[in-house]
Scaffold this active site. Sequence first.
Site: not given
Length: 340
Positions: A18-19, A102, A142, A204-206, A228-229
Site C-alpha cells: 500500500p502506498m 506508518c 504490516k 519488505n524494504g529496498d 513498494g517504490r
Amino acid sequence: MVLKIGALSLPSTIIQSPMAACTDLPFRLIAREKGLAFSFLEMVSAQALVRDNRKTRKLLLSSPQDKPLGAQLLGCDPAIMGEAAAIIEDMGFDLLDLNLGCPVRKVTGNGEGSALLKDPNKAEEVFRAVRNAVKKIPVTVKMRKGFSDPSGDEAVELARRAESSGLSAVTVHGRTQAQMYSGSADYEAIGRVKAAVSIPVIGNGDVVDSEGALRLKSVSGCDGIMIGRAGLGNPWVYRNLHNAMTGASEPEYVPTVAERRDTLLRHLDLEVELLGERQAALNLRRIVVWYTAGLPHNKNLRVGVCRTTDVRAIRAMIEEYFNQLPSDVPAPCAPVLLSE
Ligand SMILES: Cc1cc2nc3c(=O)[nH]c(=O)nc-3n(C[C@H](O)[C@H](O)[C@H](O)COP(=O)(O)O)c2cc1C
C-alpha cells in the site's frame, strides 16, 4: 509457487505494497496488465471510514478487474477498528491489512501506525477486535521492525501476538520508525520474525531488482516479497521479480523508451477516465516523475506538468518530450526512492 494467506491463494510471491497517493486504481490496473498478482490500495483511516467520510470512500475505489485486492486500515481504537473492518469486508475486499508501520509524526502522535509497536497490549486488542469483526477474509498486519529499538524484538513480539490472535500473515519492513527511510532495510530482523511464527512472513524494504529480491529471500527465508517504490513507473518489475523467484529462464524484461511513453499515456488516460480531469492532472505531477526517472533532459517536462491542470496540454508535453528520444532503445527504469 504460490503464497497462501488464510484462504487466499496467490499465484506469485511478489505483491505490491500500500502506498498513499500512489497505488490508486489506475496504477493498479496498469500493474496488473503487466503481471502483478496482488495489490493493496493505500491505507485509510478507520475513524474516517466509520464516519463515512466522502474522501475516504473515494480512496477505496476499485473495479472488477482490480482483483485480488487488499485494503489497509490505520487506527488504534479496537472498537472503531472492528467496525471499520466489518465495512471493509462488506465492500468485497479480498484481504484486510492493519497498518503498524506508518512512521509519520502526525500518525504516531495519535498512537497509530508504528506507535503501536511500543504498545503490544493495545496492538493485540486491535488484532482481536478486528479478527472478531471479520467473518471470512484473511486479516494481516504490516509493521516496521521496531519503533526505535533496532534489534527486531518488537516485531517478533507483535508477530507472535498477531499469530495467537488469529491473523493470517505478517509483513515486516526492515527499518525502525526512527529511521524513517534512511539506512537500509535489515533482512536479518525479518528472518528473526520468520523464525518466530508459523504464519507466512512477507519481507519488505529496498527491493528494486531480482538480485535484491533473491537476497531478501535467502537472508530472511520470507514467504513473500512486498514491493513498494520499485513499482512506481515500472510495472514490468513484478514479472521480472516473479521470474527470478521461480527460476524462470526468461531474461529480465527491459522496456523501450516507446513502451515507457505508451504506458505513461495509458496511465494518464485511466486517471482521466476513473478520477476525472482535474485529479488526473494533479496526479500526473507525480506520475510523470516516475515514468521519466533515469531518462535524459526530463526537467522541463516535469516543471511544465506542474504548471497546468489542462490534461490535453499535459499529453502534448509528454508526446513532445518523448519525440526527442530514440524510441526503440531499451530504457531500464530507475527506482524512485521517495519517502512518505
Ligand atoms: C509515498 C509513500 C506512501 C506510503 N504509504 C503507505 C501506506 O499507505 N501504508 C503502508 O503500510 N505503507 C506505506 N508506505 C510504505 C511502503 O509500503 C513500503 O513499506 C516502504 O516504502 C518500503 O518498501 P520499498 O523499499 O519497497 O519501497 C508508503 C511509502 C511511501 C514512499
